[in-house]
Motif scaffolding. Structure first.
Motif, short mmCIF file in Angstrom:
data_model
loop_
_atom_site.label_atom_id
_atom_site.label_comp_id
_atom_site.label_asym_id
_atom_site.label_seq_id
_atom_site.Cartn_x
_atom_site.Cartn_y
_atom_site.Cartn_z
N THR A 22 0.83 -1.21 0.00
CA THR A 22 0.00 0.00 0.00
C THR A 22 0.86 1.25 0.00
OG1 THR A 22 -1.81 -1.12 1.15
CG2 THR A 22 -1.75 1.28 1.28
N SER A 23 1.94 1.22 0.80
CA SER A 23 2.83 2.39 0.82
C SER A 23 3.53 2.57 -0.53
CB SER A 23 3.86 2.25 1.95
OG SER A 23 4.88 1.33 1.65
N GLY A 54 -2.50 -5.33 -10.78
CA GLY A 54 -3.50 -4.47 -11.40
C GLY A 54 -3.79 -3.22 -10.60
N GLU A 55 -3.42 -3.23 -9.31
CA GLU A 55 -3.63 -2.05 -8.47
C GLU A 55 -2.35 -1.27 -8.23
OE1 GLU A 55 -5.62 -2.89 -4.84
OE2 GLU A 55 -7.20 -4.11 -5.75
N LEU A 56 -1.21 -1.97 -8.29
CA LEU A 56 0.08 -1.32 -8.08
C LEU A 56 0.82 -1.25 -9.41
CD1 LEU A 56 2.35 -0.12 -6.41
CD2 LEU A 56 3.02 -2.44 -5.72
N ASP A 92 8.50 -5.84 5.87
CA ASP A 92 7.77 -5.29 7.01
C ASP A 92 8.00 -3.78 7.14
OD1 ASP A 92 10.40 -5.44 7.74
OD2 ASP A 92 10.05 -6.28 9.73
N ASP A 93 8.49 -3.15 6.08
CA ASP A 93 8.69 -1.70 6.07
C ASP A 93 7.55 -1.02 5.32
OD1 ASP A 93 11.08 -2.10 7.37
OD2 ASP A 93 12.31 -1.87 5.56
N GLY A 98 5.28 9.81 -1.54
CA GLY A 98 6.20 10.70 -2.23
C GLY A 98 7.66 10.51 -1.85
N TYR A 99 7.95 9.57 -0.96
CA TYR A 99 9.34 9.37 -0.51
C TYR A 99 10.27 9.00 -1.66
CZ TYR A 99 13.29 6.79 1.47
OH TYR A 99 14.53 6.31 1.75
N LEU A 100 9.85 8.05 -2.49
CA LEU A 100 10.73 7.58 -3.56
C LEU A 100 11.00 8.67 -4.59
CD1 LEU A 100 9.36 3.97 -4.13
CD2 LEU A 100 11.43 4.66 -2.90
#
Length: 216
Positions: A22-23, A54-56, A92-93, A98-100
Motif C-alpha cells: 500500500t505504501s 493491477g492495483e500497483l 515489514d517496512d 512521495g518518498y521515492l
C-alpha cells in the motif's frame, strides 16, 4: 525507461506485506518498478501480493518455489531490475507518500552514485529515529571521507599480563576493513584470564559506534 527499481524480498510476511505494498502504491510513478520476491512463503503472503496485481503500477512478482534466503532473494530481484537506480525495502517496512520521488530528485540533484537517508524504527507506538552516520545533509562527500566508522580486524593487549593484571586486560582496537572479531582471552602470568566489561569493548559486535577501545 525505468528510473527506479524497488526490490522487496519477503517470506511468510502476511502480517506486513499489505501495508508495504500500500505504501508503494502511494509512491508509484510511471518510471518506477516494484519487484517483489516471494521467497517460498507458505502462508497467505502470495495471495496478498496477487491482490495488488493491477492495483500497483509497475508491480513485478517473482516466486521462489523454495526459500533461498534473504541475500539470494535480494540478488534475484536485483537481477530482474531494469531501473537506472535500485533501492531495497524489507517486507515489514513502509514508506511515506512521495518518498521515492524525493529520493530520485535528491540523487539526480546531487549528481552522486548513491544516497543514504535517516529512517524511523517503529515498534507499536514507539518511534526511534536512526540518523545516517554523518550529520551533513544534502552534501556530496569526497571519496576519502569516511561514511562509517572503522571496523576492527584484531585485538591486541597493550599491557603484559602480570601481577598488576587482576582480571582484565587493556586492549586497543586496530583499524582494518575486515569484520570485527571478539577479543582473544587466555591465561597469562598473574592469573589474567578476564576481559574488560563488554561496554568498554567499543561494542565489538560490529564496532558501529566508531569509539576507540580504551581498555577499562
Amino acid at each position: 525507461m525505468i528510473t527506479l527499481s524497488v526490490v522487496v524480498p519477503i517470506r511468510d510476511g502476511e502480517r506486513f506485506i499489505a501495508d508495504a505494498l500500500t505504501s508503494l502504491s502511494r509512491n508509484a510513478r510511471g518510471d518506477f518498478e516494484f519487484i517483489i520476491v516471494n521467497d517460498g512463503s507458505v502462508d497467505a503472503t502470495g495471495d496478498i501480493i496477487d491482490d495488488f496485481i493491477g492495483e500497483l503500477p509497475g508491480l513485478v512478482v517473482i516466486r521462489n518455489p523454495a526459500p533461498v534466503g534473504l541475500a539470494d532473494a535480494r540478488n534475484t530481484g536485483l537481477s530482474a531490475a531494469t531501473g537506472r537506480y535500485v533501492t531495497y525495502m524489507d517486507g515489514d517496512d513502509w514508506l511515506a507518500p512521495g518518498y521515492l520521488a524525493r529520493l530520485v530528485e535528491a540523487i539526480d540533484g546531487l549528481g552522486c552514485d548513491f544516497v543514504r537517508v535517516d529512517h524511523v524504527q517503529v515498534e507499536g507506538r514507539k518511534r526511534v529515529v536512526h540518523r545516517a552516520p554523518l550529520a551533513r545533509r544534502g552534501t556530496v562527500l569526497a571519496p576519502a571521507t569516511p561514511s562509517s566508522p572503522p571496523t576492527c580486524a584484531r585485538w591486541w593487549t597493550t599491557r603484559t599480563p602480570g601481577p598488576a593484571c587482576t582480571g582484565a586486560r587493556w586492549a586497543t582496537c586496530c583499524t582494518s576493513p575486515a569484520p570485527c572479531t571478539p577479543p582473544r582471552t587466555g591465561r597469562g602470568s598473574g592469573g589474567c584470564t578476564g576481559r574488560p566489561p563488554r561496554s568498554r569493548w567499543c561494542r565489538w559486535r560490529g564496532c558501529s559506534t566508531g569509539a576507540w577501545c580504551r581498555g577499562r
